[in-house]
Motif scaffolding. Structure first.
Motif, short mmCIF file in Angstrom:
data_model
loop_
_atom_site.label_atom_id
_atom_site.label_comp_id
_atom_site.label_asym_id
_atom_site.label_seq_id
_atom_site.Cartn_x
_atom_site.Cartn_y
_atom_site.Cartn_z
N SER A 266 -6.01 -2.48 -1.51
CA SER A 266 -7.15 -3.40 -1.56
C SER A 266 -6.84 -4.75 -1.95
CB SER A 266 -8.48 -2.63 -1.86
OG SER A 266 -9.36 -3.67 -2.17
N SER B 79 0.83 -1.31 0.09
CA SER B 79 0.02 -0.10 0.00
C SER B 79 0.84 1.07 -0.03
CB SER B 79 -0.80 0.00 1.28
OG SER B 79 -0.21 0.22 2.43
N VAL C 212 -7.18 9.60 0.04
CA VAL C 212 -7.79 8.75 0.74
C VAL C 212 -8.35 7.63 -0.18
CG1 VAL C 212 -9.60 8.37 2.67
CG2 VAL C 212 -8.10 10.35 2.66
N SER D 258 -5.41 5.77 -1.78
CA SER D 258 -4.66 5.10 -0.75
C SER D 258 -5.73 3.60 -0.52
CB SER D 258 -4.41 5.72 0.54
OG SER D 258 -3.57 5.11 1.28
N MET D 259 -6.81 3.84 -0.22
CA MET D 259 -7.85 2.72 0.21
C MET D 259 -7.67 1.82 -0.92
SD MET D 259 -11.57 2.71 1.53
CE MET D 259 -12.13 3.80 0.14
N SER E 41 -4.75 -3.24 3.34
CA SER E 41 -5.95 -2.72 3.35
C SER E 41 -5.49 -2.03 5.09
CB SER E 41 -7.01 -3.33 3.48
OG SER E 41 -7.02 -4.42 4.46
N VAL F 253 -10.37 3.35 7.45
CA VAL F 253 -10.50 4.67 6.84
C VAL F 253 -10.25 5.73 7.50
CG1 VAL F 253 -12.11 6.08 5.62
CG2 VAL F 253 -12.41 3.69 5.42
N LEU G 6 -6.48 6.21 7.46
CA LEU G 6 -6.04 6.77 6.23
C LEU G 6 -6.30 8.08 6.02
CD1 LEU G 6 -7.21 3.98 3.48
CD2 LEU G 6 -5.05 4.40 4.40
#
Length: 751
Positions: free
Chosen positions: A632, A406, A624, A627-628, A578, A581, A584
């Protein structure tokens, strides 16, 4: 119990803890560590009592002195055996670096013309300076990749003949590890060692797991995993395990500790990372090339990223597979005998390394002082300074590693690398370094400084726009003139320069894509012309969106280092990237705020400026969700099913990776049932296994008390039984107990 191969361990004849059962451990009594001779005697007694071998071979100490950065030790200088053994082709540097210099001069002059510097303001001068630094930085990659493109095409048509001579030297394969997944480590060692042995060269290699692990649960799992490894392949190959009591100087210190204690027994060191995997043919080629060229001190392979499960990991994997050969081959060609070291998947001549590459500590405290973090560049520079050649073997495949899953994991790793590379600012002026070695060090520095320079360039460019929009121009100078002095900027030339800069920036990727497309086998393995083209477009778009975020991350890292903040040492996550949120949002809060600031600043200036900055602003505002999504597993799996960002090893997995997948399951199953610390201390079989793997600790100087050891000793003496003692101990204290013979025996002697 059944053998560990079936998930348990074999029954041993005696309980070695009974030897000290009559001794009452008391923290008030001097608990000075055993001497080395007593420690070895204890181990040999243990070995005679059971079928458990000691973790490491007998030590043969060797010298690895720290090198001076202010003087050159002529006593360690290597005299080339072959007349041209360490001589590079100067014309290659003239071609690549000369072309980059000419491009830089042209680009800077064009920007000067755009800004009409004859009547420039301070802001325009600053903009020109920043443009010159950033533009010059990308021209070297441009010219190098052009050469790499033609060399890759030639290598495919005329691959070099592999060496097939029988190995006469001995190589120690070193896998340092720090709180990594043990099942992957031992499975990779087994598949590599077994593949070498099947070829008939097993006797030329000894395999070492050098642990710096601090998590007590992982320590116990490592010991169980190593015992299984020994049971599976230990009768035909030499495999060893050592865990340091103190992980001084991190990975560099781990390898140096091995060299000083066992290195003199080996001709070469093949250094890996915990996520490394290499084909047997690649390992043998490295060892044979070292034997064939007595003037070579180090040979570095170009690792290919594998096992990418998230979109971020797959993006990096695709990039190294498609663009990496062109960039790496070009670099290897012009650096020639002054190549570089990237810390792993490389073979080193032990004599060169021990005599010339001992790292000094830098004066002062971290982040700029203390241990050298990015040790690899410095070790390569010191080996070259001592007269040995350092080579990048761009023609060798079969060298693999993994990547962070990530953006956050990438940022954590890069924060440590950033500190290490900025430390090179104190090393780049070291006496006697080859000028190409200094360029490698400068490259490492600029790989992180370029981010704040790009950021400053954007901000100064914004300032120029604001200046043109809101500051009243002086049409008439102080001197008398009939004609006004109009503030002009050559818009057409500015557009041409922008387009040319984009060509310079993206040419390495484009050439990599073209060379990959021209190779029928590679093109087919990536899904064919259409799928490969879509993969290329997807990689370019997402990388462009991520680039401004990484620019801000690197800029923040540089700023924190300049403010004196140390990076620490956190283990790298693998697989799932992951994160919650909320986390992040917290990590990317400043990236979004800066994106909002740029949006408003550009909008109130002009819509044209907003459109110009929109690619960078989009990445920041979407940091955000980007990044998520890129971290994933679900999206990564969906992209994989669509065959996008596909690499050859996914369509036709190499045999060594197939074997790795199968054997990893065996280790995973076994390590799920490895003992707890209570079982380790109370069960005679596990107790004996652990004692065989405890490393020797030098005697403690009187008056210097290890507070963690002393606290653990007190807690053990207060406990009524093993369960209670373990419940008292923190994780750090448990790790100390596992490392210290006296403490572990005291724990085991409890009811």
């Amino acid at each position: 119990m059944d053998k560990l191969r079936k998930g348990e361990i074999s029954a041993l004849e005696n309980d070695s803890s009974q030897d000290d059962s009559s001794q009452d451990y008391s923290p008030q009594v001097d608990s000075e560590h055993q001497t080395e001779s007593e420690h070895q005697t204890d181990f040999h007694t243990l070995s005679a009592q059971s079928d458990i071998k000691l973790g490491m071979p007998v030590e043969h100490s060797g010298d690895m002195p720290a090198q001076s950065l202010s003087t050159v030790n002529v006593g360690v200088q290597h005299v080339p055996i072959n007349p041209n053994g360490c001589r590079s082709h100067a014309w290659r540097r003239w071609l690549v670096l000369g072309a980059a210099l000419l491009l830089s001069i042209w680009g800077i002059n064009e920007m000067r013309s755009v800004l009409t510097v004859e009547s420039a303001t301070f802001v325009q001068y600053l903009f020109l300076l920043l443009f010159g630094l950033t533009f010059s930085w990308i021209t070297v990659a441009f010219s190098s990749s052009i050469m790499g493109f033609f060399l890759v095409l030639r290598q495919r048509r005329f691959p070099p003949e592999p060496l097939t001579t029988k190995l006469m030297s001995r190589t120690a394969v070193l896998m340092p590890t720090y709180n990594e997944a043990p099942e992957q480590i031992f499975a990779s060692i087994e598949v590599m060692a077994s593949a070498i042995n099947e070829i008939g060269e097993g006797s030329a290699f000894d395999w070492f797991i050098l642990s710096d692990t601090t998590d007590p649960e992982i320590i116990i799992a490592e010991e169980a995993g190593f015992h299984l490894l020994r049971e599976r392949i230990g009768k035909t190959m030499n495999v060893y395990y050592r865990r340091r009591h103190q992980n001084t100087a991190r990975k560099a210190g781990n390898v140096a500790d091995f060299c000083r204690r066992w290195g003199s027994d080996y001709d070469h060191l093949l250094v890996l990372d915990a996520d490394s995997l290499m084909e047997a043919d690649t390992i043998l080629s490295l060892a044979r090339r070292m034997e064939a060229d007595p003037d070579t001190g180090l040979i570095q392979t170009i690792p290919q990223l594998i096992n990418g499960t998230t979109l971020m990991a797959r993006l990096q994997q695709f990039a190294t597979c498609v663009y990496g050969p062109v960039v790496g081959t070009g670099l290897a060609w012009w650096t020639d005998k002054e190549g570089n070291f990237w810390g792993h998947n490389a073979i080193i001549r032990t004599a060169a390394f021990m005599s010339a590459a001992g790292l000094p500590d830098l004066k002062g405290k971290p982040p700029f002082g203390g241990h050298i973090l990015s040790h690899d560049f410095v070790e390569a520079a010191l080996i070259r300074r001592a007269g040995w050649s350092v080579i990048i073997a761009s023609d060798l495949g079969g060298s693999y590693e993994e990547s962070p899953p990530s953006m956050i994991d990438l940022a954590i790793r890069d924060r440590r690398w950033c500190q290490g590379n900025l430390q090179h600012s104190r090393i780049i002026t070291a006496k006697g370094l080859h000028w190409v070695s200094r360029i490698h060090l400068l490259t490492g520095i600029m790989s992180y400084l370029s981010s704040p320079l790009w950021l400053l360039l954007i901000m100064v460019g914004l300032g120029l726009s604001l200046q043109a929009e809101f500051i009243r121009p002086e049409y008439f100078a102080n001197e008398f003139s009939f004609f006004p002095s109009w503030p002009t900027m050559d818009a057409a030339r500015a557009l041409s320069l922008f387009i040319f800069t984009m060509i310079i920036l993206f040419t390495p990727k484009l050439l990599g894509f073209i060379s990959y497309m021209l190779d029928g086998k590679s093109r087919k393995s990536a899904g064919g012309f259409i799928v490969l083209t879509f993969s290329f477009i997807l990689e370019v778009i997402i990388s462009a969106l991520i680039a401004p975020i990484m620019m801000l991350i690197h800029s923040g890292a540089v700023m924190s280092i300049l403010m004196g903040q140390d990076s620490g040492w956190d283990p790298q996550r693998r697989g799932d990237g992951s994160l919650p949120v909320k986390y992040l949002i917290y990590r990317h809060r400043w990236h979004m705020i800066f994106g909002v600031f740029l949006t408003f600043a550009a909008y109130f200036n002009s819509l044209a400026l907003l459109a110009w900055l929109s690619p960078a602003i989009a990445g920041m505002l979407l940091s955000v969700p980007l990044s998520m999504l890129t971290g994933s597993l679900w999206l990564g799996d969906m992209i994989k099913k669509m065959r996008l960002l596909q690499t050859p090893d996914e369509t036709q997995r190499p045999l060594i990776r197939q074997a790795m997948d199968e054997i990893s399951l065996i280790y995973e199953e076994t390590l799920r049932r490895c003992p707890s610390l209570v079982e380790l201390a109370s069960n005679p079989q596990w107790h004996t296994i652990h004692l065989a793997f405890v490393d020797h600790i030098p005697p403690r100087p009187r008056g210097q008390v290890n507070s963690v050891e002393a606290t653990a000793a007190m807690k053990i003496s207060d406990a009524l039984d093993i369960n209670q003692a373990v419940s008292y101990l923190t994780k750090q204290e448990q790790a100390e107990v596992l490392s210290t013979l006296n403490l572990f025996k005291a724990l085991a002697n409890l009811p």
